[in-house]
Design an enzyme around this catalytic site. Structure first.
Site, PDB file in Angstrom:
ATOM      1  N   GLY A  18      36.562  35.705  33.796  1.00  0.00           N
ATOM      2  CA  GLY A  18      35.776  34.584  34.319  1.00  0.00           C
ATOM      3  C   GLY A  18      34.803  34.963  35.420  1.00  0.00           C
ATOM      4  N   GLY A  20      33.100  38.387  38.136  1.00  0.00           N
ATOM      5  CA  GLY A  20      32.910  39.805  38.477  1.00  0.00           C
ATOM      6  C   GLY A  20      32.717  40.740  37.286  1.00  0.00           C
ATOM      7  CG  LEU A  21      33.975  44.804  37.936  1.00  0.00           C
ATOM      8  CD1 LEU A  21      34.818  46.075  37.982  1.00  0.00           C
ATOM      9  CD2 LEU A  21      32.520  45.112  38.187  1.00  0.00           C
ATOM     10  CB  SER A 107      56.117  40.336  52.719  1.00  0.00           C
ATOM     11  OG  SER A 107      55.312  39.827  51.659  1.00  0.00           O
ATOM     12  CE1 TYR A 149      43.144  51.867  44.892  1.00  0.00           C
ATOM     13  CE2 TYR A 149      40.867  51.796  45.641  1.00  0.00           C
ATOM     14  CZ  TYR A 149      42.026  51.148  45.241  1.00  0.00           C
ATOM     15  OH  TYR A 149      42.060  49.781  45.183  1.00  0.00           O
ATOM     16  CE  LYS A 164      43.189  48.362  39.673  1.00  0.00           C
ATOM     17  NZ  LYS A 164      42.617  47.556  38.581  1.00  0.00           N
ATOM     18  N   GLY A 191      34.259  52.958  40.727  1.00  0.00           N
ATOM     19  CA  GLY A 191      33.971  53.097  42.158  1.00  0.00           C
ATOM     20  C   GLY A 191      33.429  51.775  42.679  1.00  0.00           C
ATOM     21  N   PRO A 192      32.834  51.780  43.895  1.00  0.00           N
ATOM     22  CG  PRO A 192      31.774  52.355  45.886  1.00  0.00           C
ATOM     23  CD  PRO A 192      32.602  52.931  44.788  1.00  0.00           C
ATOM     24  NE  ARG A 201      41.247  38.155  46.722  1.00  0.00           N
ATOM     25  CZ  ARG A 201      40.496  37.422  45.913  1.00  0.00           C
ATOM     26  NH1 ARG A 201      39.473  37.950  45.276  1.00  0.00           N
ATOM     27  NH2 ARG A 201      40.771  36.145  45.730  1.00  0.00           N
TER      28      ARG A 201
HETATM   29  N1  COA Z   1      47.625  40.769  54.137  1.00  0.00           N
HETATM   30  C1  COA Z   1      48.965  40.861  54.027  1.00  0.00           C
HETATM   31  N2  COA Z   1      49.692  40.124  53.126  1.00  0.00           N
HETATM   32  C2  COA Z   1      49.016  39.292  52.300  1.00  0.00           C
HETATM   33  C3  COA Z   1      47.609  39.158  52.347  1.00  0.00           C
HETATM   34  C4  COA Z   1      46.906  39.950  53.333  1.00  0.00           C
HETATM   35  N3  COA Z   1      45.568  39.902  53.445  1.00  0.00           N
HETATM   36  N4  COA Z   1      47.230  38.275  51.398  1.00  0.00           N
HETATM   37  C5  COA Z   1      48.348  37.867  50.762  1.00  0.00           C
HETATM   38  N5  COA Z   1      49.429  38.471  51.308  1.00  0.00           N
HETATM   39  C6  COA Z   1      50.826  38.281  50.944  1.00  0.00           C
HETATM   40  C7  COA Z   1      51.233  36.826  51.150  1.00  0.00           C
HETATM   41  O1  COA Z   1      51.597  36.585  52.497  1.00  0.00           O
HETATM   42  C8  COA Z   1      52.405  36.709  50.182  1.00  0.00           C
HETATM   43  O2  COA Z   1      53.578  37.281  50.685  1.00  0.00           O
HETATM   44  P1  COA Z   1      54.760  36.371  51.376  1.00  0.00           P
HETATM   45  O3  COA Z   1      55.171  35.390  50.321  1.00  0.00           O
HETATM   46  O4  COA Z   1      55.826  37.351  51.725  1.00  0.00           O
HETATM   47  O5  COA Z   1      54.117  35.725  52.567  1.00  0.00           O
HETATM   48  C9  COA Z   1      51.991  37.593  49.034  1.00  0.00           C
HETATM   49  O6  COA Z   1      50.992  38.488  49.543  1.00  0.00           O
HETATM   50  C10 COA Z   1      51.392  36.810  47.888  1.00  0.00           C
HETATM   51  O7  COA Z   1      50.295  36.092  48.398  1.00  0.00           O
HETATM   52  P2  COA Z   1      49.838  34.694  47.772  1.00  0.00           P
HETATM   53  O8  COA Z   1      48.601  34.261  48.482  1.00  0.00           O
HETATM   54  O9  COA Z   1      50.989  33.752  47.738  1.00  0.00           O
HETATM   55  O10 COA Z   1      49.551  35.141  46.272  1.00  0.00           O
HETATM   56  P3  COA Z   1      48.605  34.524  45.186  1.00  0.00           P
HETATM   57  O11 COA Z   1      49.267  34.740  43.900  1.00  0.00           O
HETATM   58  O12 COA Z   1      48.176  33.128  45.533  1.00  0.00           O
HETATM   59  O13 COA Z   1      47.279  35.447  45.306  1.00  0.00           O
HETATM   60  C11 COA Z   1      46.344  37.636  45.745  1.00  0.00           C
HETATM   61  C12 COA Z   1      47.275  36.783  44.896  1.00  0.00           C
HETATM   62  C13 COA Z   1      46.922  37.740  47.149  1.00  0.00           C
HETATM   63  C14 COA Z   1      46.256  39.011  45.102  1.00  0.00           C
HETATM   64  C15 COA Z   1      44.944  36.972  45.877  1.00  0.00           C
HETATM   65  O14 COA Z   1      44.119  37.768  46.689  1.00  0.00           O
HETATM   66  C16 COA Z   1      44.302  36.796  44.524  1.00  0.00           C
HETATM   67  O15 COA Z   1      44.494  35.778  43.870  1.00  0.00           O
HETATM   68  N6  COA Z   1      43.542  37.809  44.046  1.00  0.00           N
HETATM   69  C17 COA Z   1      42.972  37.840  42.711  1.00  0.00           C
HETATM   70  C18 COA Z   1      41.672  38.537  42.621  1.00  0.00           C
HETATM   71  C19 COA Z   1      41.590  39.831  43.349  1.00  0.00           C
HETATM   72  O16 COA Z   1      42.425  40.198  44.150  1.00  0.00           O
HETATM   73  N7  COA Z   1      40.541  40.545  43.100  1.00  0.00           N
HETATM   74  C20 COA Z   1      40.306  41.790  43.782  1.00  0.00           C
HETATM   75  C21 COA Z   1      40.125  42.870  42.848  1.00  0.00           C
HETATM   76  S1  COA Z   1      39.578  44.318  43.700  1.00  0.00           S
END
Ligand code: COA
Length: 285
Positions: A18, A20-21, A107, A149, A164, A191-192, A201
């Site tokens: 949906g 980005g890449l 965590s 990485y 990964k 890469g980036p 993020r």
């Molecule tokens: N630093 C430290 N811990 C973090 C964090 C951060 N920046 N962001 C999330 N967490 C922890 C939360 O605290 C939680 O742990 P806990 O229950 O012990 O508190 C756990 O990670 C899960 O986070 P949550 O927000 O409940 O998960 P989610 O399923 O709603 O979201 C992620 C998943 C966190 C991966 C969210 O960033 C996401 O949806 N990403 C999808 C797209 C993506 O990451 N793309 C990047 C590709 S490079």
């Protein structure tokens, strides 16, 4: 770009399609004739992308809600695709979860969340579709998106780098084991490339983009279109002898960081003149 119609009559399943890449790869495959299924958690985002791409290419893109962390959700999404269009010829495991964090701040659930999306999600999708393809005696190309990485490891993204690395092992292993069923498995280590999902993020303050760009021998970040072209090629019949490959796609970043003397790029012409004279003086000593 591949010849038009390279994917006519083919079905593609793309996780994280949906945005980005994933959106870029879906757009490329769709423009080459594929009927695409994009899968992720957010159905509203998927529907908007599906509509946008279908309108542009004239080829149907289907939105399928799926949380790759849940085997039952993956099973339902795959069933939905099969009931509409049959089995896919292309499967792209692109969905990812990642954020930068000092590892001591994580965590167990943070670790589990990332590894569930990246490694387990890829495994669930691959197993679900792979078993059906084997039963139906139908070949297909699988592609996973990882990162350089995955090979080197990297601090501050430890769950992602660990997961990964697992994805790469999965891809190479199945390339060997399931090649006899006509299934190919390849990896692009990206890469980036600037996308909102990744950079919000991985570079939330925007501070590291310039540092990254300066480090790249090509002097710029990659583009979505570039990775989409490579992905299309790897999933096409033109690449039918490529399997088990891990292709680094990073503008030279990896080798640039790794090479012992590469920092010498910063030396000016004048400094080289001085150093060359010093080196020449040592002749015979
Ligand atoms: N630093 C430290 N811990 C973090 C964090 C951060 N920046 N962001 C999330 N967490 C922890 C939360 O605290 C939680 O742990 P806990 O229950 O012990 O508190 C756990 O990670 C899960 O986070 P949550 O927000 O409940 O998960 P989610 O399923 O709603 O979201 C992620 C998943 C966190 C991966 C969210 O960033 C996401 O949806 N990403 C999808 C797209 C993506 O990451 N793309 C990047 C590709 S490079």
């Amino acid at each position: 770009m591949l010849p038009p119609n390279s994917f006519v009559g083919k079905v593609a399943f793309i996780t994280g399609g949906g945005t980005g890449l994933g959106k870029g790869m879906t757009s490329a495959l769709s423009s080459l004739g594929a009927q695409c299924f994009i899968a992720s958690r957010k159905l509203d985002v998927l529907k908007e992308t599906a509509e946008e791409i279908s309108t542009k290419t004239g080829n149907k893109v289907h939105a399928v809600q799926c949380d790759v962390r849940e085997p039952s959700s993956v099973e339902a999404a795959v069933k939905q695709m099969i009931s509409i269009a049959g089995l896919p010829s292309v499967v792209i495991n692109n969905a990812a979860g990642n954020f930068i964090s000092p590892t001591e701040r994580l965590s167990p659930n943070a670790w589990k969340t990332i590894t569930d999306i990246v490694l387990n999600g890829t495994a669930y999708v691959t197993l679900e579709i792979g078993k059906e393809l084997i039963k139906a005696k139908k070949g297909a190309a699988f592609l996973s998106i990882t990162t350089p990485y995955a090979e080197t490891g990297s601090g501050f993204v430890v769950p992602s780098s660990s997961a990964k690395a697992g994805v790469e092992a999965l891809s190479k292993s199945l390339s060997a084991e399931w090649g006899r069923y006509g299934l190919r498995f390849n990896v692009i280590q990206s890469g980036p490339i600037k996308t909102k999902g990744a950079f919000s993020r991985l570079d939330p303050s925007g501070k590291f983009e310039n540092i990254m760009t300066d480090r790249l021998p090509t002097g710029r970040l990659g583009t979505v279109e570039e990775i989409a072209n490579l992905a299309s090629y790897l999933c096409s019949d033109y690449a039918s002898w490529i399997s088990g490959a891990v292709i680094r796609f990073d503008g030279g970043n990896y080798v640039s960081i790794a090479g012992e003397f590469n920092e010498l790029r910063k030396v000016t012409k004048e400094e080289w003149n001085v150093m060359e004279a010093m080196i020449r003086k040592t002749k015979g000593s």
